[in-house]
Design an enzyme around this catalytic site. Structure first.
Site, PDB file in Angstrom:
ATOM      1  N   GLN A 107       1.242  -0.996   0.195  1.00 38.19           N
ATOM      2  CA  GLN A 107      -0.050  -0.185  -0.116  1.00 38.19           C
ATOM      3  C   GLN A 107       1.137   1.607   0.145  1.00 38.19           C
ATOM      4  O   GLN A 107       0.571   2.356  -0.602  1.00 38.19           O
ATOM      5  CB  GLN A 107      -0.637  -0.081   1.020  1.00 38.19           C
ATOM      6  N   GLU A 108       2.356   0.742   0.660  1.00 33.22           N
ATOM      7  CA  GLU A 108       3.112   2.143   0.536  1.00 33.22           C
ATOM      8  C   GLU A 108       3.109   2.540  -0.674  1.00 33.22           C
ATOM      9  O   GLU A 108       3.286   3.450  -1.083  1.00 33.22           O
ATOM     10  CB  GLU A 108       4.086   2.178   2.168  1.00 33.22           C
ATOM     11  N   GLY A 130      10.904   3.754   0.695  1.00 33.79           N
ATOM     12  CA  GLY A 130       9.888   2.659   0.275  1.00 33.79           C
ATOM     13  C   GLY A 130      10.305   2.216  -0.019  1.00 33.79           C
ATOM     14  O   GLY A 130       9.868   0.478  -0.820  1.00 33.79           O
ATOM     15  N   GLU A 132      16.165  -1.490  -7.269  1.00 32.28           N
ATOM     16  CA  GLU A 132      16.135  -2.380  -7.189  1.00 32.28           C
ATOM     17  C   GLU A 132      15.874  -2.725  -6.804  1.00 32.28           C
ATOM     18  O   GLU A 132      15.552  -4.669  -7.343  1.00 32.28           O
ATOM     19  CB  GLU A 132      18.182  -2.202  -7.047  1.00 32.28           C
TER      20      GLU A 132
HETATM   21  C1  LIG Z   1      13.565  10.882   3.815  1.00 28.20           C
HETATM   22  C2  LIG Z   1      13.658   9.503   4.592  1.00 28.20           C
HETATM   23  C3  LIG Z   1      12.343   9.277   4.993  1.00 28.20           C
HETATM   24  C4  LIG Z   1      12.707   7.952   5.775  1.00 28.20           C
HETATM   25  N1  LIG Z   1      11.604   7.242   6.528  1.00 28.20           N
HETATM   26  C5  LIG Z   1      11.658   6.099   6.703  1.00 28.20           C
HETATM   27  C6  LIG Z   1      10.726   5.524   8.216  1.00 28.20           C
HETATM   28  O1  LIG Z   1       9.891   6.530   8.987  1.00 28.20           O
HETATM   29  N2  LIG Z   1      10.661   4.950   8.754  1.00 28.20           N
HETATM   30  C7  LIG Z   1      11.939   3.744   8.174  1.00 28.20           C
HETATM   31  O2  LIG Z   1      11.705   2.929   8.922  1.00 28.20           O
HETATM   32  N3  LIG Z   1      12.601   3.708   6.923  1.00 28.20           N
HETATM   33  C8  LIG Z   1      12.765   5.390   6.527  1.00 28.20           C
HETATM   34  N4  LIG Z   1      13.411   5.556   5.853  1.00 28.20           N
HETATM   35  C9  LIG Z   1      15.070   4.256   5.189  1.00 28.20           C
HETATM   36  C10 LIG Z   1      13.927   3.679   3.827  1.00 28.20           C
HETATM   37  O3  LIG Z   1      13.310   3.030   3.275  1.00 28.20           O
HETATM   38  C11 LIG Z   1      15.778   3.585   3.241  1.00 28.20           C
HETATM   39  O4  LIG Z   1      16.779   4.615   2.960  1.00 28.20           O
HETATM   40  C12 LIG Z   1      15.747   2.571   2.471  1.00 28.20           C
HETATM   41  O5  LIG Z   1      15.162   1.142   2.165  1.00 28.20           O
HETATM   42  C13 LIG Z   1      16.830   1.738   1.542  1.00 28.20           C
HETATM   43  O6  LIG Z   1      17.840   1.536   2.454  1.00 28.20           O
HETATM   44  P1  LIG Z   1      19.585   2.174   2.721  1.00 28.20           P
HETATM   45  O7  LIG Z   1      19.044   3.632   3.030  1.00 28.20           O
HETATM   46  O8  LIG Z   1      19.952   1.586   3.818  1.00 28.20           O
HETATM   47  O9  LIG Z   1      20.533   1.219   1.699  1.00 28.20           O
HETATM   48  P2  LIG Z   1      21.011   0.584   1.128  1.00 28.20           P
HETATM   49  O10 LIG Z   1      20.334  -0.650   1.983  1.00 28.20           O
HETATM   50  O11 LIG Z   1      22.180   0.801   2.175  1.00 28.20           O
HETATM   51  O12 LIG Z   1      21.292   0.643   0.077  1.00 28.20           O
HETATM   52  C14 LIG Z   1      21.992   1.099  -0.909  1.00 28.20           C
HETATM   53  C15 LIG Z   1      21.654   1.386  -2.988  1.00 28.20           C
HETATM   54  O13 LIG Z   1      21.829   0.000  -2.641  1.00 28.20           O
HETATM   55  C16 LIG Z   1      21.427  -0.937  -3.556  1.00 28.20           C
HETATM   56  N5  LIG Z   1      20.393  -1.934  -3.395  1.00 28.20           N
HETATM   57  C17 LIG Z   1      20.574  -2.736  -2.259  1.00 28.20           C
HETATM   58  N6  LIG Z   1      19.836  -3.452  -2.284  1.00 28.20           N
HETATM   59  C18 LIG Z   1      19.539  -3.959  -3.599  1.00 28.20           C
HETATM   60  C19 LIG Z   1      19.870  -5.157  -4.070  1.00 28.20           C
HETATM   61  N7  LIG Z   1      18.970  -6.189  -3.629  1.00 28.20           N
HETATM   62  N8  LIG Z   1      19.981  -5.460  -5.440  1.00 28.20           N
HETATM   63  C20 LIG Z   1      20.298  -4.478  -6.146  1.00 28.20           C
HETATM   64  N9  LIG Z   1      20.674  -3.512  -5.753  1.00 28.20           N
HETATM   65  C21 LIG Z   1      20.287  -3.683  -3.588  1.00 28.20           C
HETATM   66  C22 LIG Z   1      20.275  -0.240  -4.227  1.00 28.20           C
HETATM   67  O14 LIG Z   1      20.509   0.833  -5.168  1.00 28.20           O
HETATM   68  C23 LIG Z   1      20.266   0.632  -2.380  1.00 28.20           C
HETATM   69  O15 LIG Z   1      20.302   2.564  -2.768  1.00 28.20           O
HETATM   70  C24 LIG Z   1      13.339   7.018   5.303  1.00 28.20           C
HETATM   71  C25 LIG Z   1      14.605   6.879   3.734  1.00 28.20           C
HETATM   72  C26 LIG Z   1      14.926   8.698   3.857  1.00 28.20           C
HETATM   73  C27 LIG Z   1      16.071   8.987   3.304  1.00 28.20           C
END
Ligand SMILES: Cc1cc2nc3c(=O)[nH]c(=O)nc-3n(C[C@H](O)[C@H](O)[C@H](O)COP(=O)(O)OP(=O)(O)OC[C@H]3O[C@@H](n4cnc5c(N)ncnc54)[C@H](O)[C@@H]3O)c2cc1C
Length: 379
Positions: A243-244, A365, A369
């Site tokens: 849904q998100e 969300g 990738e």
């Molecule tokens: C403004 C903002 C608000 C947010 N709000 C919330 C919130 O309210 N609650 C919450 O829990 N989180 C929240 N988040 C976190 C957000 O959901 C995560 O940033 C996102 O899920 C990615 O996780 P990460 O930043 O740790 O990136 P990482 O997991 O480190 O990933 C980095 C990059 O690696 C690559 N990657 C990762 N996995 C794969 C794969 N399987 N295959 C290929 N490439 C891959 C992608 O290019 C990805 O962008 C928020 C983030 C931001 C910036």
């Protein structure tokens, strides 16, 4: 040329009008002050609650609107079309409150939902940790059972509504040896001893959206704060994330549509080389491409909203909607910034503000990738 939208009923469109007026009256005049403060004041939350713009899908016996996903979608579309950024209403109402509605005990619902619907209590959800967000099963925050309590230790980051939140649903490991099958969702009140908010994170965009680090240092909560069943948190998250993702798709389509209108207006007024910027064939072609993509996004999103209203939206379809709209929006946005010249880089122009505010849609969300991974699983 507009796509005729048939997915919404008259009651949805009436709520759209209420939302549009609310954002115009109660939010747009405060945007700059919120940007400076880095958060939205609580009074605006209460006003949104009084106008019936929070928790529109929560059953009316708990103070909600008793509506459906269509009501959630029209409010979010209007928020983005108004260029308002900061109020985490949709996260609170359409992403977090549904966990309580779906998984909560009667006591949990009675304790939280009336205040949540009124905007008196603000919600956050904490999944992401400094060590990673995409791989949710690898989280390290633990909740260890001690008699009738859990003791929670760990830290979370990037948490939206993190500074304002009165209650946080925290994804914790209750069985660290079990991977995805060892995750539970536990409600943590902000008043609990050992709960601490870190700094407000300085983001590239959405300056008024409060995004914070959260720390849990031996936070003791009763086991009655568990949401749903122990160790089922990962599958709950996966179900609700669909849904998100559709909501993200809906606001990307609506925002691109609005930015196209604003860009057409701008290029028809701006002059270069003795003609308007619109008169260059390149401009017309670029904007024709944007229009075609707006129609494609709109058609896809409305189809999936319809499927979701019929409770048929799959996890893969939600991933398709998010992947396509966020990537398409970003490409269109870059082209429209270009057509604004240097003004496209000035924050007083909606296109520039969108350029900083919207970039996160391709990551939050679930990154694009990860969406591709989910889609590929069904091929
Ligand atoms: C403004 C903002 C608000 C947010 N709000 C919330 C919130 O309210 N609650 C919450 O829990 N989180 C929240 N988040 C976190 C957000 O959901 C995560 O940033 C996102 O899920 C990615 O996780 P990460 O930043 O740790 O990136 P990482 O997991 O480190 O990933 C980095 C990059 O690696 C690559 N990657 C990762 N996995 C794969 C794969 N399987 N295959 C290929 N490439 C891959 C992608 O290019 C990805 O962008 C928020 C983030 C931001 C910036």
């Amino acid at each position: 040329m507009q796509v005729i939208r048939t997915v919404f009923r008259e009651d949805h469109e009436m709520l759209r009008e209420t939302a549009r007026r609310f954002f115009e009256r109660e939010c747009m005049p405060h945007q700059e002050a919120w940007n400076r403060a880095g958060r939205v004041d609580r009074d605006t939350w209460r006003k949104a609650g009084r106008e019936g713009l929070l928790c529109v899908t929560v059953p009316s016996e708990y103070g909600g609107g008793g509506g459906d996903f269509g009501h959630s979608a029209v409010i979010l579309e209007e928020l983005f079309k108004a260029g308002v950024s900061g109020p985490g209403f949709s996260l609170h109402s359409d992403i977090i409150a549904p966990y309580i509605v779906r998984l909560g005990t009667e006591a949990q619902k009675q304790a939280w939902l009336p205040a949540v619907c009124a905007g008196e209590a603000i919600l956050a959800i904490a999944m992401t940790e400094p060590g990673g967000g995409s791989d949710l099963k690898a989280i390290r925050t633990t909740a260890v059972r001690d008699g009738n309590d859990y003791i929670i230790n760990g830290s979370k980051t990037f948490i939206s509504n993190g500074l304002n939140a009165d209650m946080v649903i925290v994804a914790c490991k209750t069985d660290p040896t079990a991977g995805a099958r060892g995750v539970s969702l536990i409600m943590v009140e902000a008043s609990r001893e050992g709960f601490r908010r870190g700094r407000k994170l300085e983001k590239v965009g959405q300056p008024a959206a409060d995004t914070a680090e959260l720390f849990f240092d031996n936070v003791r909560v009763p086991v009655t704060n568990l949401l749903g069943e122990e160790n089922k948190g990962f599958s709950y998250l996966m179900q609700e994330l669909a849904q998100e993702r559709l909501l993200i798709a809906a606001y990307c389509a609506a925002k691109t549509e609005r930015l196209l209108e604003q860009t057409i207006q701008y290029v028809k007024e701006r002059r270069a080389f003795g003609q308007t910027v619109w008169d260059f064939q390149n401009t017309k072609f670029k904007l024709a491409d944007v229009q075609a993509q707006v129609v494609a996004m709109r058609t896809m999103v409305d189809y999936y909203i319809g499927e979701h209203l019929r409770r048929r939206l799959t996890v893969q379809e939600a991933a398709i909607a998010k992947l396509y709209t966020t990537e398409t929006m970003w490409k269109c946005l870059d082209d429209m910034v270009q057509l604004h010249g240097g003004y496209g880089y000035m924050l007083e122009y909606p296109i520039a503000r969108a350029f900083t505010d919207m970039r996160i849609a391709r990551v939050a969300g679930g990154a694009s990738e990860v969406m591709r991974e989910i889609i590929a699983r069904s091929l």
